[in-house]
Scaffold this motif. Structure first.
Motif, short mmCIF file in Angstrom:
data_model
loop_
_atom_site.label_atom_id
_atom_site.label_comp_id
_atom_site.label_asym_id
_atom_site.label_seq_id
_atom_site.Cartn_x
_atom_site.Cartn_y
_atom_site.Cartn_z
N LYS A 1 0.86 -1.06 0.00
CA LYS A 1 -0.02 0.02 -0.01
C LYS A 1 0.86 1.28 -0.01
N PHE B 1 -16.61 1.45 -3.82
CA PHE B 1 -16.63 0.75 -2.58
C PHE B 1 -17.63 1.00 -1.78
N ARG C 1 -17.93 3.98 -0.45
CA ARG C 1 -17.39 4.99 0.43
C ARG C 1 -17.63 6.36 -0.42
N THR D 1 -9.57 5.48 1.96
CA THR D 1 -10.14 4.16 1.26
C THR D 1 -8.93 3.14 1.27
N ALA E 1 -8.17 2.07 4.79
CA ALA E 1 -9.24 1.29 5.55
C ALA E 1 -9.54 -0.29 5.09
N LEU E 2 -9.50 -0.30 3.63
CA LEU E 2 -9.68 -1.54 3.07
C LEU E 2 -8.74 -2.54 2.77
N PRO E 3 -8.74 -3.85 2.97
CA PRO E 3 -7.78 -4.71 2.41
C PRO E 3 -7.63 -4.55 0.89
N SER F 1 -9.82 -6.36 -1.04
CA SER F 1 -11.47 -5.97 -1.04
C SER F 1 -12.09 -5.71 -2.65
N THR G 1 -10.32 -5.94 -7.93
CA THR G 1 -9.91 -5.76 -6.32
C THR G 1 -9.44 -4.18 -6.11
N LEU G 2 -9.24 -3.84 -4.88
CA LEU G 2 -8.69 -2.45 -4.60
C LEU G 2 -7.52 -2.50 -5.31
#
Length: 220
Positions: A8, A64, A66, A114, A117-119, A122, A137-138
């Protein structure tokens, strides 16, 4: 071992570098120059910023579930990326440079939240993508946003250089801007000369289309 936090951090760093480069391209320009279309398709600097604010709201928020907590007039998630008359690619007279850039910076914060907060696994459902790619996926979405942001930062490079010759990747970058105007003029003239000569070579000349290249240096 590389952790998800490491991944990340790397992805967000590349995204932030493109964000910063894009906004830097507006520095020092008049209100007219940040807005005026420079290409036949109307590409302009403030419009690129406005567009990418919408991209991040869409891909690092809306898909997502959000949602941004303030209205953004040009953001229409029901239309996905198909915004009528390219209204996300140019700023109206009422939308000041300060307003558009402040919105973009606030959107960064929302997008970064975002990401935090998210794997990375996600899932989002992106209905305007081809059916086989709609469940993304994210991680994939974030790579998509990074690629799009860097692509538009490249557009901003060319637009800014076309306006006043300004070049470089960031403030203080001398990799591109080394050399005075006369050096760059001579350099450009040399490229023009070489291009003209290459286009006017006769058949059978080494390096011409269809002619055998000189491979002597590679045969030793």
């Amino acid at each position: 071992m590389i952790t998800e936090a490491d991944l990340k951090a790397d992805l967000r760093r590349y995204l932030q570098e493109a964000r910063d480069a894009l906004l830097w391209k507006l520095d020092g320009l008049s209100e007219y120059d940040v807005r005026r279309p420079v290409t036949p398709t109307g590409t302009n600097l403030l419009g690129l910023v406005k567009h990418l604010a919408g991209v991040e709201l869409l891909y690092l928020g809306f898909v997502f579930g959000r949602h941004f907590d303030e209205p953004v007039p040009w953001f229409r998630p029901d239309l996905g990326p198909a915004v009528p008359r390219n209204t996300d690619m140019w700023a109206t007279a009422e939308e000041s440079r300060e307003y558009v850039t402040v919105v973009y910076r606030r959107v960064w914060g929302h997008a970064d939240a975002t990401i935090a907060a998210l794997p990375l696994e996600s899932a989002a459902h992106i209905v305007w993508w081809p059916e086989e790619h709609r469940r993304a996926t994210l991680h994939r979405v974030l790579v998509h946003v990074i690629a799009e942001t860097h692509r538009h930062a490249g557009h901003a490079d060319i637009v800014r250089e076309s306006i006043d010759g300004g070049a470089g990747y960031r403030d203080g970058d001398d990799l591109v801007t080394a050399g005075d105007l006369s050096w760059w003029q001579e350099y450009r003239e040399e490229l023009e000369r070489v291009a003209w000569e290459a286009a006017h070579r006769g058949p059978g000349v080494p390096g011409a289309a269809g002619a055998p290249a000189d491979r002597g240096a590679h045969s030793r």
